[in-house]
Write a protein that holds these residues in place. Structure first.
Motif, PDB file in Angstrom:
ATOM      1  N   GLU A 177       0.704  -1.393  -0.219  1.00 42.74           N
ATOM      2  CA  GLU A 177       0.013   0.056   0.094  1.00 42.74           C
ATOM      3  C   GLU A 177       0.775   1.231   0.048  1.00 42.74           C
ATOM      4  OE1 GLU A 177      -4.281  -1.335   1.990  1.00 42.74           O
ATOM      5  OE2 GLU A 177      -2.651  -0.711   3.445  1.00 42.74           O
ATOM      6  N   SER A 178       2.009   1.096   0.771  1.00 40.62           N
ATOM      7  CA  SER A 178       2.841   2.270   0.824  1.00 40.62           C
ATOM      8  C   SER A 178       3.277   2.569  -0.567  1.00 40.62           C
ATOM      9  CB  SER A 178       3.802   2.302   1.778  1.00 40.62           C
ATOM     10  OG  SER A 178       4.943   1.294   1.428  1.00 40.62           O
ATOM     11  N   ILE A 179       3.795   1.686  -1.139  1.00 40.15           N
ATOM     12  CA  ILE A 179       4.658   2.000  -2.727  1.00 40.15           C
ATOM     13  C   ILE A 179       3.602   2.128  -3.838  1.00 40.15           C
ATOM     14  CG2 ILE A 179       6.520   0.999  -1.968  1.00 40.15           C
ATOM     15  CD1 ILE A 179       5.588  -1.594  -3.819  1.00 40.15           C
ATOM     16  N   THR A 180       2.086   1.837  -3.427  1.00 43.89           N
ATOM     17  CA  THR A 180       1.207   2.179  -4.500  1.00 43.89           C
ATOM     18  C   THR A 180       0.189   3.377  -4.301  1.00 43.89           C
ATOM     19  OG1 THR A 180      -0.238   0.627  -3.698  1.00 43.89           O
ATOM     20  CG2 THR A 180       1.358  -0.107  -5.456  1.00 43.89           C
ATOM     21  N   LYS A 181       0.509   3.947  -3.142  1.00 41.84           N
ATOM     22  CA  LYS A 181      -0.473   5.139  -2.629  1.00 41.84           C
ATOM     23  C   LYS A 181      -0.287   6.417  -3.458  1.00 41.84           C
ATOM     24  CE  LYS A 181       2.479   6.806   0.973  1.00 41.84           C
ATOM     25  NZ  LYS A 181       3.305   7.705   0.382  1.00 41.84           N
ATOM     26  N   ASP A 182       0.793   6.587  -4.425  1.00 38.71           N
ATOM     27  CA  ASP A 182       0.737   7.769  -5.144  1.00 38.71           C
ATOM     28  C   ASP A 182       0.578   7.476  -6.641  1.00 38.71           C
ATOM     29  OD1 ASP A 182       1.681   9.236  -2.799  1.00 38.71           O
ATOM     30  OD2 ASP A 182       4.058   8.751  -3.104  1.00 38.71           O
ATOM     31  N   GLN A 183       0.312   8.402  -7.303  1.00 37.15           N
ATOM     32  CA  GLN A 183       0.144   8.197  -8.749  1.00 37.15           C
ATOM     33  C   GLN A 183       1.434   8.075  -9.541  1.00 37.15           C
ATOM     34  OE1 GLN A 183      -2.699   7.721  -9.690  1.00 37.15           O
ATOM     35  NE2 GLN A 183      -4.253   8.934  -8.568  1.00 37.15           N
ATOM     36  N   PRO A 184       1.487   7.231 -10.529  1.00 37.56           N
ATOM     37  CA  PRO A 184       0.231   6.807 -11.295  1.00 37.56           C
ATOM     38  C   PRO A 184      -0.273   5.527 -10.701  1.00 37.56           C
ATOM     39  CG  PRO A 184       2.285   6.204 -12.451  1.00 37.56           C
ATOM     40  CD  PRO A 184       2.730   7.053 -11.405  1.00 37.56           C
ATOM     41  N   CYS A 185       0.526   4.910  -9.754  1.00 40.02           N
ATOM     42  CA  CYS A 185      -0.095   3.671  -9.262  1.00 40.02           C
ATOM     43  C   CYS A 185      -1.347   3.668  -8.775  1.00 40.02           C
ATOM     44  CB  CYS A 185       0.853   3.036  -8.328  1.00 40.02           C
ATOM     45  SG  CYS A 185       2.694   2.983  -9.113  1.00 40.02           S
ATOM     46  N   ALA A 186      -1.779   4.680  -7.982  1.00 45.81           N
ATOM     47  CA  ALA A 186      -2.718   4.633  -6.947  1.00 45.81           C
ATOM     48  C   ALA A 186      -4.248   4.478  -7.883  1.00 45.81           C
ATOM     49  CB  ALA A 186      -2.892   6.126  -6.292  1.00 45.81           C
ATOM     50  N   SER A 187      -4.266   5.310  -9.161  1.00 43.64           N
ATOM     51  CA  SER A 187      -5.502   5.177  -9.905  1.00 43.64           C
ATOM     52  C   SER A 187      -5.956   3.812 -10.017  1.00 43.64           C
ATOM     53  CB  SER A 187      -5.311   5.998 -11.072  1.00 43.64           C
ATOM     54  OG  SER A 187      -4.287   5.172 -11.939  1.00 43.64           O
ATOM     55  N   CYS A 188      -5.127   2.813 -10.107  1.00 41.64           N
ATOM     56  CA  CYS A 188      -5.599   1.400 -10.413  1.00 41.64           C
ATOM     57  C   CYS A 188      -5.710   0.584  -8.932  1.00 41.64           C
ATOM     58  CB  CYS A 188      -4.706   0.580 -11.227  1.00 41.64           C
ATOM     59  SG  CYS A 188      -4.887   0.988 -13.079  1.00 41.64           S
ATOM     60  N   HIS A 189      -4.372   0.999  -8.184  1.00 41.64           N
ATOM     61  CA  HIS A 189      -4.381   0.038  -7.073  1.00 41.64           C
ATOM     62  C   HIS A 189      -5.133   0.355  -5.724  1.00 41.64           C
ATOM     63  CE1 HIS A 189      -0.939  -2.456  -7.930  1.00 41.64           C
ATOM     64  NE2 HIS A 189      -0.569  -1.583  -8.668  1.00 41.64           N
ATOM     65  N   GLU A 190      -5.682   1.775  -5.757  1.00 40.17           N
ATOM     66  CA  GLU A 190      -6.669   1.729  -4.645  1.00 40.17           C
ATOM     67  C   GLU A 190      -7.815   1.164  -5.202  1.00 40.17           C
ATOM     68  OE1 GLU A 190      -7.238   6.011  -4.842  1.00 40.17           O
ATOM     69  OE2 GLU A 190      -8.633   5.979  -6.432  1.00 40.17           O
ATOM     70  N   ARG A 191      -8.057   0.585  -6.223  1.00 39.17           N
ATOM     71  CA  ARG A 191      -9.222  -0.087  -6.693  1.00 39.17           C
ATOM     72  C   ARG A 191      -8.884  -1.698  -6.550  1.00 39.17           C
ATOM     73  NH1 ARG A 191     -12.540   3.215  -9.424  1.00 39.17           N
ATOM     74  NH2 ARG A 191     -13.898   1.756 -10.406  1.00 39.17           N
ATOM     75  N   ILE A 192      -7.840  -1.969  -7.101  1.00 39.85           N
ATOM     76  CA  ILE A 192      -7.581  -3.433  -7.107  1.00 39.85           C
ATOM     77  C   ILE A 192      -6.822  -3.972  -5.777  1.00 39.85           C
ATOM     78  CG2 ILE A 192      -7.474  -3.435  -9.503  1.00 39.85           C
ATOM     79  CD1 ILE A 192      -4.340  -3.966  -9.126  1.00 39.85           C
ATOM     80  N   GLY A 193      -6.423  -3.066  -4.893  1.00 41.92           N
ATOM     81  CA  GLY A 193      -5.714  -3.461  -3.699  1.00 41.92           C
ATOM     82  C   GLY A 193      -6.456  -4.089  -2.798  1.00 41.92           C
ATOM     83  N   PRO A 194      -7.595  -3.301  -2.440  1.00 47.52           N
ATOM     84  CA  PRO A 194      -8.313  -4.015  -1.273  1.00 47.52           C
ATOM     85  C   PRO A 194      -9.169  -5.413  -1.496  1.00 47.52           C
ATOM     86  CG  PRO A 194      -8.953  -1.350  -1.199  1.00 47.52           C
ATOM     87  CD  PRO A 194      -7.792  -2.073  -2.635  1.00 47.52           C
ATOM     88  N   PRO A 195      -9.489  -5.475  -2.738  1.00 51.88           N
ATOM     89  CA  PRO A 195     -10.443  -7.008  -2.794  1.00 51.88           C
ATOM     90  C   PRO A 195      -9.275  -7.782  -2.731  1.00 51.88           C
ATOM     91  CG  PRO A 195     -10.356  -5.448  -4.894  1.00 51.88           C
ATOM     92  CD  PRO A 195      -9.989  -4.544  -3.861  1.00 51.88           C
ATOM     93  N   GLY A 196      -7.984  -7.490  -3.358  1.00 50.13           N
ATOM     94  CA  GLY A 196      -6.852  -8.545  -3.476  1.00 50.13           C
ATOM     95  C   GLY A 196      -6.343  -8.895  -2.050  1.00 50.13           C
ATOM     96  N   PHE A 197      -6.205  -8.073  -1.335  1.00 53.39           N
ATOM     97  CA  PHE A 197      -6.104  -8.099   0.108  1.00 53.39           C
ATOM     98  C   PHE A 197      -6.878  -8.993   0.909  1.00 53.39           C
ATOM     99  CE2 PHE A 197      -3.428  -3.957  -0.624  1.00 53.39           C
ATOM    100  CZ  PHE A 197      -2.456  -4.558  -0.773  1.00 53.39           C
ATOM    101  N   ALA A 198      -7.956  -9.056   0.709  1.00 48.88           N
ATOM    102  CA  ALA A 198      -9.016  -9.892   1.169  1.00 48.88           C
ATOM    103  C   ALA A 198      -8.853 -11.357   0.906  1.00 48.88           C
ATOM    104  CB  ALA A 198     -10.446  -9.444   0.659  1.00 48.88           C
ATOM    105  N   PHE A 199      -7.946 -11.657   0.070  1.00 50.66           N
ATOM    106  CA  PHE A 199      -7.544 -12.962  -0.276  1.00 50.66           C
ATOM    107  C   PHE A 199      -6.362 -13.380   0.242  1.00 50.66           C
ATOM    108  CE2 PHE A 199     -11.221 -12.164  -2.816  1.00 50.66           C
ATOM    109  CZ  PHE A 199     -12.079 -13.192  -3.017  1.00 50.66           C
TER     110      PHE A 199
END
Lengths: 498, 473
Positions: A367-389
């Motif tokens: 989360e810390s390395i994907t919190k800034d753009q350009p990563c964040a635009s996708c990772h704030e979406r795909i991160g949470p459901p992925g971490f659930a698994f």
């Protein structure tokens, strides 16, 4: 502008089912040419090229089937002259090529049955005949050819009734039409949407409908290969040697159970089912109790595991050979369940230290390395459901904590455009809540459209598609009703041509 | 030309008079060079990461890096390249990092142009296709074998734009596929009739091709393009099968010997995707390559140690240390997991792991060269005399680096002298990547193409280059 679907190469499932229904030979355990997966879909016609090795594989498979079936066909044929051959071939080719053959084509195939070049004995000639049929493009492709122009739509043409019959049978059964459908095609009654709807009702009561539903669910869940046997040796330790086969059978049984029993079942019911099928060996992977070698229905005892997203087959399809794979799973959730496209990651991604050396958890670090753009635009979406698994290993075994004994943080929120975020606490909670979301119903409808037509939707399709989507959301339409809406639409009898 | 006594036997089988035009058609298209020239293309995934290339020094005075140590005994037969930019990726004008651009371009010398797949064929498939177009027909256009099927995209092997080629992983199935041709080539003087299966396949393919061409004429442009590709492959396959019926070739090779099973202790039902079996599988692949060449079943073999970003492992006896879980999600004694181990604290075990992988790859390549040197062709010469063997990867590396996923500094080694026309035993070390290094590999591919007899082809991939004159010394 969408691509053409005039020729739809049979998928592995369609090929297997068609060979079985035509000749009674089961190829399900054989290697068969693979379809190309395009944006998460296996049925998109435009990219399905048949190459040199594919052709070689079809030739070898065809010979295997032909050699196996020829003696019985020869015995049943009871022919001794060319006139008899022609009568028999007329009926056989109608079924094999799913339409009446031209006289030239019929003559060519009939000639094989009396050609010494095809074989010295009659059985050998029948073998050559059958193999020629199975390697012919008329067999390997579902033809959806246009005949007459469609008023007001320059890119579409009306299909002939036989091609409509095939579209209907492969949608419902993933296989060739039966005698009733061929008869309806001959009378051209299948050009009438009401007749198609009636036929579909009949077909959904047939056992072959299970194959149709299983294939759609497999496509929806991205199960293009059974990856359970491809995991690292360390991951497979402690699992049964036939885990891939057992899990696949159990998955099919679950799909059958959920989608063909009860009142008005919906595809989304699969996301929240608290049932699994297991035997003793599979139960150890699933963390449930079962005895013996027979697969049996088992109630999931806890809320750690719920629905098919936590099924070993699905987990294995979206994880690497070892470790955990949160981002691929998160991407799968958005693309396959919500029909949103997530772009590929940039070529150069920031480095992250090994988990063993991390002071923080893997999730915190990612989360810390994907919190800034350009990563964040996708990772704030795909991160949470992925971490659930995160608690699931690559074969779907559940554990509460990571290698350092730290409990997994599986909570998060799913982001939607135009509506509030959806919080969830775990993979099971995510699955339950997803099953109730309108976005899921819309995405299933959209995927079913693509499944039926073998192409992505064009602008001109959107109005009709939205009607199906909205009905699914507002009326809670189930599996059968969604299929009925599709087959009774006027465009079900049309094809787009480029 | 077809063996006369064998043709007589085939004709006596009764089917020949009607079949003859088909085979004659194949023969007419089979005119080619008298001395077969062959290529092997080897791909290993994930790159060396911590080393720049296989050799360092001057053009003629150089030492082999310890990662590639096993290659030392074939040093005099090899061309080493360091500092080269991946073909197909113009320096400074394209993504130059990552498995996708590297994987889809490594053997195709092209970019994806916004798709998920390459926009042209890989070098092995291209050569096989072009040989056939020139009438140089073999029973198999090419053979592609692989140790590990990756589950994702971005593989290096392509039949055509948007059409990945999938390696066969089961040596038993590969042998079964080529067996009729091997039998025909090896047993040409035995008093046997034509292979019924081959006769039937030839007949069947001829019928399918006619169906294909007829159907293509009824389609819209897009579907017609799709079907034309299929028709062309049916035609290629029919030519290949017809070639098997002509066997034996004009020259029989002492290395062409029928075998009942692949050279492996593994059973036919073994798991061919498991790390512990890979020594045995490679042994079988090595022999199958030599057998295919000795029987002239094909002129082109592709060999994959694993696909791009592959979670590839080698047998545990090689002692690869286990990587902790990396950002890519994988862990364990896997090449890819170690490439994502970026912490300086694990630099030492990372180097041990990467060296073990490269030593293993290099040893297998070396054993293949050994086999090609000791298997004789129809002229009584070692197969290696007329074979070029290329080994490359999608990613490069540099000394001491921990994280490169770079499409430059690509490790490339090519073996062979093409019957003495090339001068191996040298190092090509470029330090001018911006201007020329991408074209070096383009040129190398063209040289491989021309080695096979396709001398009128001067370009491959997305940039024109001509052959690499340096190879001639």
């Amino acid at each position: 502008m969408t691509a053409s679907s005039e020729l739809r190469r049979l998928t592995r499932a369609e090929y297997t089912n068609t060979v079985y229904d035509l000749l009674g030979v089961d190829l399900s355990a054989d290697d068969r040419p693979k379809e190309l997966v395009i944006q998460g879909h296996s049925e998109i016609a435009a990219g399905q090229k048949i190459g040199y090795e594919d052709s070689s594989q079809y030739l070898n498979l065809g010979d295997k089937v032909a050699s196996s079936a020829a003696a019985k066909i020869d015995a049943d044929m009871k022919c001794a002259d060319a006139a008899c051959y022609k009568i028999w071939a007329t009926g056989f080719l109608l079924r094999a090529f799913r339409e009446p053959s031209s006289s030239a084509l019929l003559d060519r195939y009939t000639a094989i049955l009396s050609s010494t070049a095809a074989g010295a004995t009659h059985v050998e000639r029948v073998t050559a005949f059958l193999n020629a049929v199975l390697v012919s493009p008329h067999f390997l492709y579902r033809k959806e050819l246009g005949t007459t122009a469609v008023l007001g739509d320059a890119t579409a043409k009306n299909m002939n009734a036989y091609h409509v019959a095939s579209r209907l049978s492969y949608l419902a059964w993933q296989s060739m039409p039966d005698a009733t459908l061929f008869a309806a095609a001959e009378k051209k009654t299948l050009l009438d949407p009401a007749v198609r709807k009636t036929e579909l009702e009949r077909m959904l009561k047939d056992k072959r409908a299970q194959k149709g539903l299983r294939a759609f669910v497999a496509d929806w869940m991205g199960l293009f290969d059974n990856n359970l046997g491809k995991k690292a040796t360390t991951v497979l330790t402690g699992t049964p040697s036939d885990l891939p086969q057992q899990a696949a059978r159990a998955f099919d049984m679950l799909v059958d159970e959920v989608l063909t029993t009860g009142a008005n079942p919906r595809f989304s019911d699969l996301l929240k089912t608290d049932q699994v099928f297991a035997n003793a060996a599979l139960a150890r992977v699933l963390g449930v109790t079962a005895t013996g070698t027979d697969l049996q229905r088992v109630q999931l005892p806890s809320k750690d595991r719920l629905g098919i997203l936590t099924n070993p087959l699905v987990i294995a399809a979206h994880t690497k050979e070892s470790g955990t794979s949160p981002f691929p799973i998160g991407k799968f959730v958005y693309e396959n369940l919500l029909c949103e496209q997530i772009p590929s990651p940039p070529a150069s991604v920031p480095k992250v230290e090994d988990e063993a050396a991390l002071a923080t958890t893997l999730r915190q670090k990612l989360e810390s390395i994907t919190k800034d753009q350009p990563c964040a635009s996708c990772h704030e979406r795909i991160g949470p459901p992925g971490f659930a698994f995160l608690p699931f290993d690559p074969v779907g075994r559940f554990k509460n904590s990571d290698a350092k004994g730290r409990p997994y943080d599986t909570a998060g929120s799913l982001l939607f455009e135009g509506s509030a975020p959806m919080p969830f606490s775990s993979a099971a909670d995510l699955s339950t809540k997803l099953a109730a979301r309108p976005e899921i119903q819309k995405c299933i409808s959209r995927r079913m459209f693509r499944w039926a037509y073998g192409r992505f939707e064009a602008d001109i399709d959107e109005a009709g598609l939205k009607t199906i989507e909205n009905t699914a959301v507002t009326s809670g339409t189930g599996v059968a009703e969604t299929l009925q809406q599709i087959v009774s639409a006027p465009i079900f009898g049309q094809v787009r041509v480029r | 030309m077809i063996n006369q006594s064998r043709r007589k036997l085939i004709m006596q089988a009764g089917a020949w008079p009607l079949l003859w035009p088909l085979v004659q058609h194949g023969m007419a298209r089979a005119a080619g060079g008298t001395v077969p020239k062959r290529v092997v293309v080897i791909f290993s995934p994930n790159g060396p990461v911590m080393e720049r290339g296989a050799a360092a020094g001057t053009e003629t005075d150089f030492t082999i890096n310890e990662f590639w140590g096993p290659l030392a005994r074939h040093k005099a037969d090899a061309f080493f390249f360091t500092g080269c930019h991946q073909a197909g990726v113009p320096f400074g004008k394209h993504n130059e990092y990552g498995h996708q651009s590297g994987g889809t371009g490594a053997l195709t010398a092209r970019t994806t142009e916004g798709t998920n797949n390459s926009t042209g064929p890989s070098i092995d498939q291209f050569i096989g296709q072009e040989l056939l177009k020139k009438g140089i027909v073999t029973p198999k256009r090419s053979i592609l074998m692989g140790l590990h099927k990756n589950v994702g995209n971005w593989g290096p092997w392509y039949e055509a734009a948007g059409k990945p080629a999938l390696p066969m992983t089961d040596p038993y199935k590969i042998l079964a596929d080529i067996m009729p041709s091997v039998t025909a080539a090896a047993g040409g003087n035995k008093p046997v009739g034509p292979d019924k299966l081959l006769l039937r396949k030839n007949f069947v393919l001829d019928a399918a091709y006619k169906d294909c061409k007829e159907l293509a004429g009824t389609l819209g442009a897009e579907a017609k393009t799709l079907l034309d590709f299929h028709c062309s492959n049916l035609d290629s396959l029919q030519k290949s099968v017809a070639k098997s019926l002509e066997m034996p070739m004009s020259m029989s090779s002492p290395g062409c010997v029928e075998t009942a099973k692949p050279n492996t202790t593994l059973a036919a039902n073994a798991n061919f995707d498991q790390a512990e079996n890979r020594d045995e599988i490679m042994k079988a692949f090595t022999d199958l390559t030599a057998l295919s060449f000795a029987c002239d079943v094909t002129r082109v073999v592709g060999l994959s140690f694993g696909e791009t970003a592959s979670r590839f492992s080698i047998p545990s006896k090689y002692g690869v240390p286990s990587a902790a879980q990396a950002d890519s999600g994988d862990s364990g004694p896997q090449h890819h997991a170690w490439t994502h181990a970026y912490d300086k604290a694990v630099a030492a075990p990372k180097r041990v792991a990467l060296k073990a992988f490269y030593n293993w790859y290099a040893e297998k390549v070396t054993l293949l060269i050994d086999k090609l040197k000791t298997t004789m062709d129809a002229n009584g010469k070692p197969l290696m005399d007329s074979t070029l063997v290329l080994w490359t990867s999608e990613l490069g590396g540099d000394v001491g680096q921990l994280e490169p996923h770079a499409n430059f500094n690509i490790p490339v080694v090519m073996f062979g002298s093409s019957q003495g026309t090339l001068k191996p035993g040298r190092l090509y070390a470029t330090k001018d990547p911006e201007k020329i290094s991408s074209l070096v590999l383009h040129s190398l591919f063209v040289s491989m193409i021309q080695h096979t007899g396709l001398t009128d082809i001067n370009t491959f991939g997305n940039m024109g280059s001509g052959p690499l004159a340096w190879l001639r010394g």
